[in-house]
Structure formats: structure tokens, C-alpha cells
Design an enzyme around this catalytic site. Structure first.
Site, PDB file in Angstrom:
ATOM      1  N   HIS A  46      41.960  37.362  44.233  1.00 14.22           N
ATOM      2  CA  HIS A  46      42.946  36.642  43.252  1.00 14.22           C
ATOM      3  C   HIS A  46      43.453  37.610  42.447  1.00 14.22           C
ATOM      4  O   HIS A  46      43.234  38.814  42.169  1.00 14.22           O
ATOM      5  CB  HIS A  46      41.778  35.971  42.553  1.00 14.22           C
ATOM      6  CG  HIS A  46      41.245  34.926  43.053  1.00 14.22           C
ATOM      7  ND1 HIS A  46      40.735  33.643  42.297  1.00 14.22           N
ATOM      8  CD2 HIS A  46      40.789  34.438  44.191  1.00 14.22           C
ATOM      9  CE1 HIS A  46      40.142  32.837  42.959  1.00 14.22           C
ATOM     10  NE2 HIS A  46      40.219  33.392  44.087  1.00 14.22           N
ATOM     11  N   GLU A  48      44.098  38.056  39.306  1.00 14.07           N
ATOM     12  CA  GLU A  48      43.496  38.327  38.081  1.00 14.07           C
ATOM     13  C   GLU A  48      42.703  39.355  38.330  1.00 14.07           C
ATOM     14  O   GLU A  48      42.473  40.590  37.745  1.00 14.07           O
ATOM     15  CB  GLU A  48      42.651  37.362  37.258  1.00 14.07           C
ATOM     16  CG  GLU A  48      43.435  35.927  37.064  1.00 14.07           C
ATOM     17  CD  GLU A  48      43.297  34.933  37.844  1.00 14.07           C
ATOM     18  OE1 GLU A  48      43.344  33.874  37.594  1.00 14.07           O
ATOM     19  OE2 GLU A  48      43.468  35.004  39.130  1.00 14.07           O
ATOM     20  N   CYS A  76      39.993  30.663  37.530  1.00 16.68           N
ATOM     21  CA  CYS A  76      38.911  29.757  38.012  1.00 16.68           C
ATOM     22  C   CYS A  76      37.642  30.569  37.536  1.00 16.68           C
ATOM     23  O   CYS A  76      37.583  31.566  36.671  1.00 16.68           O
ATOM     24  CB  CYS A  76      38.905  30.397  39.619  1.00 16.68           C
ATOM     25  SG  CYS A  76      38.614  31.799  40.048  1.00 16.68           S
ATOM     26  N   CYS A  79      37.186  34.447  38.122  1.00 19.13           N
ATOM     27  CA  CYS A  79      38.269  35.150  37.297  1.00 19.13           C
ATOM     28  C   CYS A  79      37.548  35.269  35.867  1.00 19.13           C
ATOM     29  O   CYS A  79      37.854  36.384  34.952  1.00 19.13           O
ATOM     30  CB  CYS A  79      39.525  34.750  37.537  1.00 19.13           C
ATOM     31  SG  CYS A  79      40.073  35.107  39.187  1.00 19.13           S
TER      32      CYS A  79
END
Length: 153
Positions: A46, A48, A76, A79
Site C-alpha cells: 500500500h 502508506e 485501511c 495502514c
């Protein structure tokens, strides 16, 4: 956030869900990331997490207590957990995520009884971030429809 949006556009051009993130320390971008899940075939890739990992390497430690995270989509649960564990004090995001958002949309992990509670600014440059996502998924649906039609011919 402008750089995060650029990274999101790049991710979208690469066939990834268009999400970009940057970590800022003392007013300067020290790390950035974009979604690479499809490219790397890894659920952990991801934007992040990539940005947080780079910031830890740049600063030489896991505590990012002097940093801010700018991300185009609401983090999410995974993260949000990384943000808590990295002790990032400020998170700024663009578009809300009604399916997995963990900063207020589906749940708010930052308000739970953890030892760190980042401050959140939601909806910053939301229209631009949401448009990237909307256009990406619209193109994806059109491509799938075209493939289906081609198979039927």
C-alpha cells in the site's frame, strides 16, 4: 498533497488503484509511496506502508513523531495500524473510503484505546483524489465489459 496526487496518477497508469502517499518532516517530503499490490503481487504494498518504510529508513528509526502523512485515500485498517505504530501525529487524507476506511468511515482506529492517537484532517483535496479513483474504476469496468463482449463474438 499535490505530490501524493501525482503518485496516485502514476499508480493508476500502472494499473494499480490510484493511491499515493508522502511523509513530510520539517516541511519537506522525506518519503513517498504509491500502491504496487498488482505489480509486486503483495497485499502489503500500500502507498502508506511504502511511504512509512521509506521515512523510517531516511530518519534511521521507527518513531516518526515529527512527521505528517498525506495520502489520497483514507487509510485501511492495516495502514492505520502502521500509522499508530510509527507514532505519526498527523494524517491528512483526500477521499473517504466507505469500504475499508479506518479513520472514521467504517471505523476509527485512531479513537480506540491504543497508546497513540493521530490527529486527522479528512477531505483535503477530496474532489481531485475521488476523481482519480472514480475514473480508474470506470475505465476498469469498461475494459472488463469490452473483454466480455470480445469473448462473445
Amino acid at each position: 498533497m499535490l505530490r501524493a496526487l501525482e503518485l496516485a496518477r502514476l499508480a493508476g497508469e500502472e494499473g494499480e488503484v490510484p493511491v499515493g502517499a508522502v511523509v513530510v518532516c520539517d516541511g519537506k517530503i522525506i518519503s513517498e509511496g504509491r500502491n504496487r499490490r498488482e505489480q509486486d503481487k503483495n497485499a502489503l504494498c500500500h502507498a502508506e506502508l511504502e511511504a512509512i518504510d521509506g521515512a523510517c529508513r531516511t530518519l534511521g528509526g521507527w518513531r516518526l513523531w515529527k512527521c505528517e502523512l498525506y495520502v489520497t485515500l483514507e487509510p485501511c485498517p492495516m495502514c492505520a495500524g502502521a500509522i499508530i505504530n510509527a507514532r505519526i501525529p498527523q494524517v491528512v487524507y483526500g477521499a473517504s473510503d466507505p469500504k475499508a476506511g479506518s479513520c472514521g468511515s467504517v471505523t476509527d482506529l485512531f479513537s480506540m484505546a491504543y497508546n497513540h492517537h493521530p490527529q486527522v484532517t479528512a477531505g483535503f483535496m477530496e474532489e481531485e483524489a475521488a476523481a482519480l479513483l472514480k475514473n480508474f474504476f470506470q475505465r476498469l469496468r469498461e475494459q472488463r465489459k469490452q473483454k466480455k463482449e470480445n469473448r462473445l463474438l
